[in-house]
Design a protein around this motif. Structure first.
Motif, PDB file in Angstrom:
ATOM      1  N   VAL A  90      -0.170   8.823 -16.406  1.00  0.00           N
ATOM      2  CA  VAL A  90       1.176   8.944 -15.842  1.00  0.00           C
ATOM      3  C   VAL A  90       1.443   7.798 -14.866  1.00  0.00           C
ATOM      4  O   VAL A  90       2.522   7.198 -14.865  1.00  0.00           O
ATOM      5  N   PHE A  91       0.457   7.475 -14.034  1.00  0.00           N
ATOM      6  CA  PHE A  91       0.593   6.371 -13.080  1.00  0.00           C
ATOM      7  C   PHE A  91       0.846   5.064 -13.822  1.00  0.00           C
ATOM      8  O   PHE A  91       1.744   4.290 -13.470  1.00  0.00           O
ATOM      9  N   ALA A  92       0.064   4.802 -14.877  1.00  0.00           N
ATOM     10  CA  ALA A  92       0.208   3.555 -15.635  1.00  0.00           C
ATOM     11  C   ALA A  92       1.585   3.472 -16.290  1.00  0.00           C
ATOM     12  O   ALA A  92       2.215   2.405 -16.300  1.00  0.00           O
ATOM     13  N   ALA A  93       2.068   4.592 -16.844  1.00  0.00           N
ATOM     14  CA  ALA A  93       3.394   4.597 -17.474  1.00  0.00           C
ATOM     15  C   ALA A  93       4.477   4.301 -16.457  1.00  0.00           C
ATOM     16  O   ALA A  93       5.426   3.549 -16.722  1.00  0.00           O
ATOM     17  N   ALA A  94       4.343   4.882 -15.259  1.00  0.00           N
ATOM     18  CA  ALA A  94       5.352   4.686 -14.220  1.00  0.00           C
ATOM     19  C   ALA A  94       5.346   3.259 -13.695  1.00  0.00           C
ATOM     20  O   ALA A  94       6.412   2.679 -13.432  1.00  0.00           O
ATOM     21  N   PHE A 148       0.868  -1.179   0.000  1.00  0.00           N
ATOM     22  CA  PHE A 148       0.000   0.000   0.000  1.00  0.00           C
ATOM     23  C   PHE A 148       0.899   1.221   0.000  1.00  0.00           C
ATOM     24  O   PHE A 148       1.923   1.250   0.700  1.00  0.00           O
ATOM     25  N   CYS A 149       0.538   2.226  -0.778  1.00  0.00           N
ATOM     26  CA  CYS A 149       1.325   3.453  -0.824  1.00  0.00           C
ATOM     27  C   CYS A 149       0.401   4.653  -0.676  1.00  0.00           C
ATOM     28  O   CYS A 149      -0.520   4.831  -1.481  1.00  0.00           O
ATOM     29  N   PRO A 150       0.605   5.481   0.347  1.00  0.00           N
ATOM     30  CA  PRO A 150      -0.204   6.699   0.455  1.00  0.00           C
ATOM     31  C   PRO A 150       0.131   7.656  -0.679  1.00  0.00           C
ATOM     32  O   PRO A 150       1.236   7.644  -1.220  1.00  0.00           O
ATOM     33  N   ALA A 151      -0.833   8.484  -1.046  1.00  0.00           N
ATOM     34  CA  ALA A 151      -0.609   9.470  -2.103  1.00  0.00           C
ATOM     35  C   ALA A 151       0.360  10.542  -1.612  1.00  0.00           C
ATOM     36  O   ALA A 151       0.407  10.860  -0.416  1.00  0.00           O
ATOM     37  N   VAL A 152       1.130  11.089  -2.525  1.00  0.00           N
ATOM     38  CA  VAL A 152       2.008  12.212  -2.194  1.00  0.00           C
ATOM     39  C   VAL A 152       1.129  13.455  -2.040  1.00  0.00           C
ATOM     40  O   VAL A 152       0.411  13.820  -2.983  1.00  0.00           O
ATOM     41  N   PRO A 153       1.135  14.124  -0.879  1.00  0.00           N
ATOM     42  CA  PRO A 153       0.233  15.270  -0.684  1.00  0.00           C
ATOM     43  C   PRO A 153       0.670  16.479  -1.510  1.00  0.00           C
ATOM     44  O   PRO A 153       1.781  16.978  -1.362  1.00  0.00           O
ATOM     45  N   LEU A 212       4.406   9.379  -7.065  1.00  0.00           N
ATOM     46  CA  LEU A 212       5.167  10.624  -7.205  1.00  0.00           C
ATOM     47  C   LEU A 212       4.942  11.233  -8.583  1.00  0.00           C
ATOM     48  O   LEU A 212       4.673  12.436  -8.706  1.00  0.00           O
ATOM     49  N   CYS A 213       5.051  10.434  -9.628  1.00  0.00           N
ATOM     50  CA  CYS A 213       4.878  10.959 -10.989  1.00  0.00           C
ATOM     51  C   CYS A 213       3.475  11.542 -11.171  1.00  0.00           C
ATOM     52  O   CYS A 213       3.313  12.598 -11.791  1.00  0.00           O
ATOM     53  N   SER A 214       2.462  10.868 -10.638  1.00  0.00           N
ATOM     54  CA  SER A 214       1.099  11.379 -10.727  1.00  0.00           C
ATOM     55  C   SER A 214       0.952  12.692  -9.969  1.00  0.00           C
ATOM     56  O   SER A 214       0.284  13.621 -10.430  1.00  0.00           O
ATOM     57  N   ALA A 215       1.585  12.771  -8.797  1.00  0.00           N
ATOM     58  CA  ALA A 215       1.517  13.993  -8.001  1.00  0.00           C
ATOM     59  C   ALA A 215       2.162  15.166  -8.733  1.00  0.00           C
ATOM     60  O   ALA A 215       1.672  16.303  -8.687  1.00  0.00           O
ATOM     61  N   LEU A 216       3.269  14.914  -9.399  1.00  0.00           N
ATOM     62  CA  LEU A 216       3.907  15.967 -10.180  1.00  0.00           C
ATOM     63  C   LEU A 216       3.014  16.405 -11.337  1.00  0.00           C
ATOM     64  O   LEU A 216       2.965  17.589 -11.685  1.00  0.00           O
ATOM     65  N   ALA A 217       2.290  15.454 -11.931  1.00  0.00           N
ATOM     66  CA  ALA A 217       1.448  15.766 -13.080  1.00  0.00           C
ATOM     67  C   ALA A 217       0.261  16.640 -12.702  1.00  0.00           C
ATOM     68  O   ALA A 217      -0.072  17.594 -13.410  1.00  0.00           O
TER      69      ALA A 217
END
Length: 383
Positions: free
Chosen positions: A282-286, A265-270, A306-311
């Motif tokens: 972006v999530f799928a690509a990563a 489980f990974c919490p979302a990057v706030p 992280l990549c999704s959060a940056l996007a």
């Protein structure tokens, strides 16, 4: 549009620099002479996206509002293709393009600016591009789309595409070619969209028999599995595919990898989200990159989060997809804040310490997010 000559770097790399393209290759240490020419193959509809930003509300009937910002970019499946290419994956796209000016620009942008292989894509004479106008207001968005079905199905073009290690596909699209691709050793990563019929028929998941991974969001996963929590949904899906991943937006992501026995489980990057368009792509690509790179399951989830959060901190679909320059900048800033005594940054830096073995430690020509408009190259050069 991308900035192609910006130095980036920190950490001890586990990849390499592609001297031909001048981009960072996170899979360089794993590549063999007999590998397929592509890392990931994609197929779907490309849209010309116009994105208006900086509006506090939607206009009323007969009202004209001026937006603060405007971006344009290839959308639809191009969001995923751009996200994959900017992460260093050798990406191929099978799509149909029209013969209008929009198609000319999108083809040039994808093939030359983003380095995406379009050798199996086709231009159709007398066919115009599909177009979407997106208006972002207060963290939400509304869209109007116009388009037509292609003159012939994309499945007829798939067999002419270069071989790939992986393919990212949509269960709502054409599935007839999946078995042929899987039989050649291509790992298929599947996603699915919202079921507007409300039936959520589990029979729709039958093509997963050909898939290595399935990455629905929590609403979709719970509806199809008839479960009431994302973690129960991911366990049900793990009985169908070797890698099951369920994303829950701000609630984080859940995954089970049957091949390795890992559960994570990974919490979302706030972050403060400005536009969610393309975050799932972006999530799928990563996740695809992390799987091909043989990272641990928790590292894959953290990197994708992280990549999704940056996007989502940027406006505009494929324009918002991060490259290694953005990732390196975030990691450098996080470590500096942690070294400066910021306790929250220190916690985050500790959770993402694995990036030291991934992010390049020397200058590379990394692609970055950029604003873009539909303009002449001379105009872009002047500004």
């Amino acid at each position: 549009m991308t900035e192609a000559n910006t130095p980036v770097g920190s950490g001890t790399p586990d990849g390499g620099q592609d001297s031909a393209a001048g981009t960072w290759d996170p899979l360089a240490h794993l590549r063999l002479p007999d590998d397929p020419p592509l890392d990931v193959l994609l197929s779907g509809t490309v849209f010309f996206d116009l994105v208006f930003t900086g509006l506090s509300r939607m206009p009323g009937p007969g009202e004209e509002l001026w937006s603060e910002g405007l971006g344009s970019c290839p959308g639809g499946i191009a969001n995923l293709a751009t996200a994959a290419a900017r992460l260093g994956l050798r990406t191929g796209l099978v799509a149909g393009f029209g013969d209008d000016a929009y198609a000319d620009w999108m083809w040039d942008t994808l093939a030359h600016d983003e380095g995406i292989d379009l050798s199996a894509s086709r231009r159709f004479r007398g066919f115009h591009s599909s177009l979407t106008v997106s208006i972002s207001t207060d963290g939400d968005r509304s869209m109007v789309t116009h388009g037509h079905d292609l003159p012939e199905p994309l499945s007829l073009l798939i067999d002419g595409a270069p071989a790939a290690r992986a393919a990212v596909v949509d269960l709502g699209g054409e599935t007839s070619w999946w078995s042929r691709l899987a039989a050649t050793g291509t790992r298929i990563f599947a996603d699915i969209g919202f079921d507007e019929t409300g039936r959520w028929d589990p029979a729709d998941l039958a093509p997963l028999v050909h898939c290595h991974a399935f990455t629905p969001n929590a609403v979709e996963a719970m509806a199809y599995t008839r479960t009431d929590t994302p973690d129960r949904a991911v366990r049900a899906l793990a009985e169908r595919v070797p890698l099951a991943v369920v994303t829950d937006g701000p609630g984080g992501s859940y995954a089970i990898d049957a091949a390795t026995g890992e559960e994570a489980f990974c919490p979302a990057v706030p972050v403060t989200a400005l536009d969610p368009t393309g975050a799932g792509d972006v999530f799928a690509a990563a996740i695809t990159l992390g799987t091909l790179a043989d990272w641990t399951l928790v590292e894959r989830l953290k990197f994708a989060s992280l990549c999704s959060a940056l996007a989502v901190q940027q406006f505009g679909g494929s324009l918002a997809a991060p490259g290694w320059g953005d990732i390196a900048d975030w990691w450098r800033a996080m470590r500096e804040s942690a070294d400066g005594g910021d306790l929250r940054a220190a916690y985050t830096a500790d959770q993402y310490r694995f990036l030291d073995g991934i992010v390049p430690d020397h200058p590379v020509q990394g692609k970055r997010r950029a604003q873009g408009t539909f303009a002449l190259r001379s105009d872009a050069g002047e500004h």
